[in-house]
Scaffold this motif. Structure first.
Motif, PDB file in Angstrom:
ATOM      1  N   GLU A 151      -7.395  71.942  50.452  1.00 47.60           N
ATOM      2  CA  GLU A 151      -7.883  71.966  51.773  1.00 47.60           C
ATOM      3  C   GLU A 151      -8.582  70.908  52.569  1.00 47.60           C
ATOM      4  OE1 GLU A 151     -10.023  75.974  51.668  1.00 47.60           O
ATOM      5  OE2 GLU A 151      -8.048  77.001  51.118  1.00 47.60           O
ATOM      6  N   ASN A 152      -9.603  70.559  51.786  1.00 47.01           N
ATOM      7  CA  ASN A 152     -10.436  69.454  52.134  1.00 47.01           C
ATOM      8  C   ASN A 152      -9.519  68.000  52.170  1.00 47.01           C
ATOM      9  OD1 ASN A 152     -12.805  71.019  52.287  1.00 47.01           O
ATOM     10  ND2 ASN A 152     -13.229  70.472  50.305  1.00 47.01           N
ATOM     11  N   VAL A 153      -8.718  67.684  51.461  1.00 43.84           N
ATOM     12  CA  VAL A 153      -7.799  66.757  51.333  1.00 43.84           C
ATOM     13  C   VAL A 153      -6.868  66.679  52.730  1.00 43.84           C
ATOM     14  CG1 VAL A 153      -5.689  65.493  50.276  1.00 43.84           C
ATOM     15  CG2 VAL A 153      -7.759  66.316  48.708  1.00 43.84           C
ATOM     16  N   GLU A 154      -6.429  67.928  53.037  1.00 43.12           N
ATOM     17  CA  GLU A 154      -5.644  67.960  54.184  1.00 43.12           C
ATOM     18  C   GLU A 154      -6.461  67.599  55.440  1.00 43.12           C
ATOM     19  OE1 GLU A 154      -2.088  71.330  53.885  1.00 43.12           O
ATOM     20  OE2 GLU A 154      -4.283  72.194  53.451  1.00 43.12           O
ATOM     21  N   LYS A 155      -7.581  67.542  55.393  1.00 43.44           N
ATOM     22  CA  LYS A 155      -8.272  67.357  56.731  1.00 43.44           C
ATOM     23  C   LYS A 155      -8.735  66.003  56.820  1.00 43.44           C
ATOM     24  CE  LYS A 155     -10.615  71.929  56.201  1.00 43.44           C
ATOM     25  NZ  LYS A 155     -11.824  72.720  56.140  1.00 43.44           N
TER      26      LYS A 155
ATOM     27  N   PRO B 154     -11.744  75.921  42.071  1.00 45.32           N
ATOM     28  CA  PRO B 154     -12.242  74.770  42.633  1.00 45.32           C
ATOM     29  C   PRO B 154     -11.324  73.725  43.136  1.00 45.32           C
ATOM     30  CG  PRO B 154     -12.087  74.659  40.404  1.00 45.32           C
ATOM     31  CD  PRO B 154     -11.892  75.988  40.597  1.00 45.32           C
ATOM     32  N   PHE B 155      -9.796  74.125  42.652  1.00 46.49           N
ATOM     33  CA  PHE B 155      -8.826  73.175  42.874  1.00 46.49           C
ATOM     34  C   PHE B 155      -8.330  73.727  44.430  1.00 46.49           C
ATOM     35  CE2 PHE B 155      -4.033  71.976  43.150  1.00 46.49           C
ATOM     36  CZ  PHE B 155      -4.290  70.730  42.800  1.00 46.49           C
TER      37      PHE B 155
ATOM     38  N   ILE C 154      -3.645  76.569  51.428  1.00 44.55           N
ATOM     39  CA  ILE C 154      -3.628  76.870  50.048  1.00 44.55           C
ATOM     40  C   ILE C 154      -4.756  78.000  49.956  1.00 44.55           C
ATOM     41  CG2 ILE C 154      -3.863  75.975  47.634  1.00 44.55           C
ATOM     42  CD1 ILE C 154      -1.609  74.628  49.166  1.00 44.55           C
ATOM     43  N   GLU C 155      -4.066  79.179  49.306  1.00 44.41           N
ATOM     44  CA  GLU C 155      -4.898  80.435  48.951  1.00 44.41           C
ATOM     45  C   GLU C 155      -5.083  80.365  47.283  1.00 44.41           C
ATOM     46  OE1 GLU C 155      -5.249  81.555  52.884  1.00 44.41           O
ATOM     47  OE2 GLU C 155      -6.243  82.404  51.080  1.00 44.41           O
ATOM     48  N   THR C 156      -6.212  80.910  47.270  1.00 38.58           N
ATOM     49  CA  THR C 156      -6.528  81.265  45.893  1.00 38.58           C
ATOM     50  C   THR C 156      -5.793  82.631  45.627  1.00 38.58           C
ATOM     51  OG1 THR C 156      -8.582  82.367  46.510  1.00 38.58           O
ATOM     52  CG2 THR C 156      -8.826  80.198  45.644  1.00 38.58           C
ATOM     53  N   ASN C 157      -5.659  83.035  44.301  1.00 35.60           N
ATOM     54  CA  ASN C 157      -4.941  84.015  43.918  1.00 35.60           C
ATOM     55  C   ASN C 157      -5.933  85.420  44.121  1.00 35.60           C
ATOM     56  OD1 ASN C 157      -3.007  85.694  42.590  1.00 35.60           O
ATOM     57  ND2 ASN C 157      -3.827  85.564  40.539  1.00 35.60           N
ATOM     58  N   GLU C 158      -6.237  85.773  45.259  1.00 32.33           N
ATOM     59  CA  GLU C 158      -7.233  86.923  45.731  1.00 32.33           C
ATOM     60  C   GLU C 158      -6.572  88.011  45.732  1.00 32.33           C
ATOM     61  OE1 GLU C 158      -8.806  84.959  48.887  1.00 32.33           O
ATOM     62  OE2 GLU C 158     -10.052  83.700  47.779  1.00 32.33           O
ATOM     63  N   LYS C 159      -5.646  88.488  44.795  1.00 30.18           N
ATOM     64  CA  LYS C 159      -4.653  89.583  44.987  1.00 30.18           C
ATOM     65  C   LYS C 159      -5.593  91.024  44.684  1.00 30.18           C
ATOM     66  CE  LYS C 159      -0.764  90.209  42.955  1.00 30.18           C
ATOM     67  NZ  LYS C 159      -0.050  90.133  41.928  1.00 30.18           N
ATOM     68  N   LEU C 160      -5.243  91.891  45.503  1.00 25.78           N
ATOM     69  CA  LEU C 160      -6.236  92.875  45.496  1.00 25.78           C
ATOM     70  C   LEU C 160      -6.148  93.818  44.242  1.00 25.78           C
ATOM     71  CD1 LEU C 160      -6.587  93.850  49.114  1.00 25.78           C
ATOM     72  CD2 LEU C 160      -7.720  92.384  48.150  1.00 25.78           C
ATOM     73  N   SER C 161      -4.767  93.707  43.939  1.00 25.30           N
ATOM     74  CA  SER C 161      -4.535  94.313  42.488  1.00 25.30           C
ATOM     75  C   SER C 161      -3.319  93.396  41.882  1.00 25.30           C
ATOM     76  CB  SER C 161      -3.926  95.651  42.842  1.00 25.30           C
ATOM     77  OG  SER C 161      -2.510  95.623  43.716  1.00 25.30           O
TER      78      SER C 161
ATOM     79  N   ALA D  21      -4.663  64.004  31.154  1.00 27.54           N
ATOM     80  CA  ALA D  21      -4.693  62.518  31.362  1.00 27.54           C
ATOM     81  C   ALA D  21      -4.666  62.773  33.060  1.00 27.54           C
ATOM     82  CB  ALA D  21      -3.545  61.929  31.022  1.00 27.54           C
ATOM     83  N   LEU D  22      -4.277  63.905  33.693  1.00 26.71           N
ATOM     84  CA  LEU D  22      -4.289  63.846  35.192  1.00 26.71           C
ATOM     85  C   LEU D  22      -5.492  63.613  35.828  1.00 26.71           C
ATOM     86  CD1 LEU D  22      -2.515  66.773  37.120  1.00 26.71           C
ATOM     87  CD2 LEU D  22      -4.536  65.847  37.995  1.00 26.71           C
ATOM     88  N   GLN D  23      -5.419  62.728  36.859  1.00 29.30           N
ATOM     89  CA  GLN D  23      -6.668  62.377  37.702  1.00 29.30           C
ATOM     90  C   GLN D  23      -6.329  62.728  39.111  1.00 29.30           C
ATOM     91  OE1 GLN D  23      -6.843  58.184  36.753  1.00 29.30           O
ATOM     92  NE2 GLN D  23      -8.180  58.540  35.139  1.00 29.30           N
ATOM     93  N   LEU D  24      -7.376  63.176  39.667  1.00 33.75           N
ATOM     94  CA  LEU D  24      -7.478  63.382  41.192  1.00 33.75           C
ATOM     95  C   LEU D  24      -8.119  62.418  42.037  1.00 33.75           C
ATOM     96  CD1 LEU D  24      -7.993  67.385  41.448  1.00 33.75           C
ATOM     97  CD2 LEU D  24      -5.789  66.067  41.251  1.00 33.75           C
ATOM     98  N   LYS D  25      -7.295  61.788  42.991  1.00 32.94           N
ATOM     99  CA  LYS D  25      -8.156  60.935  44.080  1.00 32.94           C
ATOM    100  C   LYS D  25      -9.103  61.865  44.983  1.00 32.94           C
ATOM    101  CE  LYS D  25      -4.562  57.182  44.328  1.00 32.94           C
ATOM    102  NZ  LYS D  25      -3.719  56.428  45.290  1.00 32.94           N
ATOM    103  N   TYR D  26      -9.831  61.010  45.811  1.00 35.79           N
ATOM    104  CA  TYR D  26     -10.694  61.768  46.847  1.00 35.79           C
ATOM    105  C   TYR D  26     -11.586  62.933  45.853  1.00 35.79           C
ATOM    106  CZ  TYR D  26      -6.284  60.312  49.305  1.00 35.79           C
ATOM    107  OH  TYR D  26      -5.176  59.645  49.665  1.00 35.79           O
ATOM    108  N   PRO D  27     -12.594  62.488  45.040  1.00 36.63           N
ATOM    109  CA  PRO D  27     -13.339  63.347  44.456  1.00 36.63           C
ATOM    110  C   PRO D  27     -14.320  63.760  45.480  1.00 36.63           C
ATOM    111  CG  PRO D  27     -13.848  60.967  43.956  1.00 36.63           C
ATOM    112  CD  PRO D  27     -12.531  60.854  44.637  1.00 36.63           C
ATOM    113  N   GLU D  28     -14.507  63.283  46.642  1.00 32.78           N
ATOM    114  CA  GLU D  28     -15.512  63.509  47.572  1.00 32.78           C
ATOM    115  C   GLU D  28     -14.930  65.000  48.293  1.00 32.78           C
ATOM    116  OE1 GLU D  28     -12.552  61.011  49.752  1.00 32.78           O
ATOM    117  OE2 GLU D  28     -13.493  61.083  48.045  1.00 32.78           O
ATOM    118  N   CYS D  29     -13.761  65.290  47.921  1.00 29.61           N
ATOM    119  CA  CYS D  29     -13.247  66.563  48.544  1.00 29.61           C
ATOM    120  C   CYS D  29     -13.576  67.752  47.578  1.00 29.61           C
ATOM    121  CB  CYS D  29     -11.820  66.412  48.963  1.00 29.61           C
ATOM    122  SG  CYS D  29     -11.310  65.126  50.233  1.00 29.61           S
TER     123      CYS D  29
END
Length: 458
Positions: free
Chosen positions: A301-305, A295-296, A3-10, A128-136
């Motif tokens: 990426e950490n969840v995938e590991k 942050p997402f 998963i990439e962030t939106n790091e467009k150069l332009s 209301a959205l909740q994410l599991k694996y807060p340690e990630c």
């Protein structure tokens, strides 16, 4: 899946027309003055070899020719996936609209301040959205601090102290509820009204730069800025026109006066004359690199590991895809904390449609890293793409028209040379150009979209 962030150069155009934030413009001749690296830069070993060449571990900066100017070259082999170099910016600033729409980032380094869950809730419009694996989640809320006197927030006390020493002691508004008539608020509004999203620059990058020049007692920052000066002024008027629109002449005058209302110290008068201010504005426009943090994406990426069954991972990744789809419906591609920065080394890296490195932000802040996208041999020029992956698949005609319009040069990379005999214009080119330039249309939908609220837990 990565998963990439939106790091467009332009990114796309604005309401009135604007210049894309670029790393270095290939067909712009640069002065051959000695090149200095920011003292805080990870790659701080650059030493001048002669008037036209500098080097550090594994790379060197040298003049290519009078037309292209300087470039960065490998002095050893690099393997695919290896970081070729990292670079810390001279100055960094979050984009004005990005900040206004509550994209929460460290005022100094642009590190994300939201948790992954907070970020996902805001970008989907679903509280209301909740994410599991807060340690990630990599966000360290316990380290975050705020300025005691204004609204500025920082990811750590270290960033707060650096900001105060470099510019914030002067730029701090010293109130949590500033009046709209405050000079910084007036400048911010004026800039936003001429520079709509997708954003590519910020006038406050120049304001911070002037503030740092005020503190530049040993002249080291002045020396670094002189390295950005252009021996050729070709394209300058077009650049300013694209950044400020049809009324660019009057607007640059107004911007100069407003900036002087914010920072007007006796020891920086040489930089706020009409001619010098315009040159600083052009330096920022030509060399500013887009910065994106999230942050997402690191949470994903950490969840995938994590050690989980293939079935469980497939389920989790399926929900992640749903979240990204909901984000796209609510905010389009505006996923990241976005800003721009001026880098002393990365700014010399030229464009290629078959670039051998990719721009990353490995420390989740404003430190940029160039990662080899293939094996690189000693002597090769280090290149990046000023276009995103989708645009790179367009025709040579569409790519070069975009580069000419937004970066003021025509590409002569191996891919463009190979396609030189292709038809100059095809029936699909018009729609391709529209797709490359229509990003701004997405912004109008963000403010009014109520978002989806059909996901509650990952």
């Amino acid at each position: 899946m990565e998963i990439e962030t939106n790091e467009k150069l332009s990114v796309g155009g604005s309401g009135d027309g604007q210049m894309m934030a670029s790393q270095s413009n290939v067909n712009i001749q640069k002065q051959s003055s000695s090149f200095g690296i920011n003292g805080n830069a990870p790659c701080d070993g650059i030493g001048v070899l002669d008037g036209n060449r500098s080097s550090c571990d594994g790379i060197e900066v040298r003049v290519i020719d009078a037309e292209i100017g300087k470039g960065v070259f490998a002095t050893r082999n690099f393997k695919k996936g290896e970081i070729v170099f990292t670079d810390s910016p001279i100055v960094t600033c979050q984009f004005a609209w990005n900040q206004l729409y509550k994209y929460k980032a460290c005022e100094y380094c642009l590190r994300a301040l939201e948790t992954a869950e907070e970020n996902a809730q805001r970008l989907t419009g679903n509280p209301a959205l909740q994410l599991k694996y807060p340690e990630c989640c990599e966000t360290k809320k316990e380290l975050q601090v705020s300025c005691d006197e204004c609204e500025a927030n920082f990811c750590s006390a270290e960033c707060k102290d650096k900001a105060w020493a470099e510019y914030h002691s002067i730029l701090c508004i010293r109130t949590k509820d500033p009046l709209e008539t405050h000079p910084q608020k007036v400048l911010d509004l004026y800039w936003r009204m001429m520079h709509y999203p997708p954003e590519t620059a910020s006038i406050f990058l120049l304001v911070k730069l002037l503030t740092k020049l005020h503190h530049d007692t040993d002249g080291s920052l002045r020396d670094r800025l002189y390295a950005f000066c252009c021996a050729s002024t070709s394209g300058n008027e077009q650049l300013v026109h694209r950044m400020l629109g049809e009324e660019h002449v009057s607007r640059i005058i107004n911007l100069r006066e407003m900036v002087k209302n914010v920072v007007d110290f006796e020891n920086i008068q040489e930089f706020v004359t009409p001619e010098a201010f315009l040159e600083l504005f052009i330096i920022v426009g030509r060399n500013g690199q887009g910065v994106g943090t999230s942050p997402f994406a690191p949470w994903v990426e950490n969840v995938e590991k994590l050690d989980m069954s293939a079935e469980e991972k497939a389920t989790v990744m399926g929900v992640v895809d749903q979240i990204y789809s909901a984000m796209d419906g609510h905010v389009g591609h505006f996923l990241d904390n976005e800003g721009s920065a001026l880098y002393p080394l990365q700014s010399w890296v030229n464009h290629s449609c078959v670039a051998n490195t990719e721009v990353k932000f490995p420390y989740k802040n404003h430190i940029v890293g160039l990662v080899a996208s293939r094996d690189i041999e000693t002597g090769e020029e280090i290149t990046i793409s000023y276009l995103d992956l989708g645009d790179l698949e367009r025709s040579r005609y569409a790519r070069n028209k975009y580069l000419k319009n937004h970066y003021l040069f025509e590409c002569h990379c191996p891919k463009c040379i190979e396609q030189a005999d292709d038809e100059d214009f095809s029936s699909s080119d018009e729609s391709e150009e529209e797709e490359m330039d229509d990003d701004a249309d997405e912004w109008s939908d963000i403010e009014d979209d109520d978002g989806e609220e059909n996901m509650t837990t990952v």
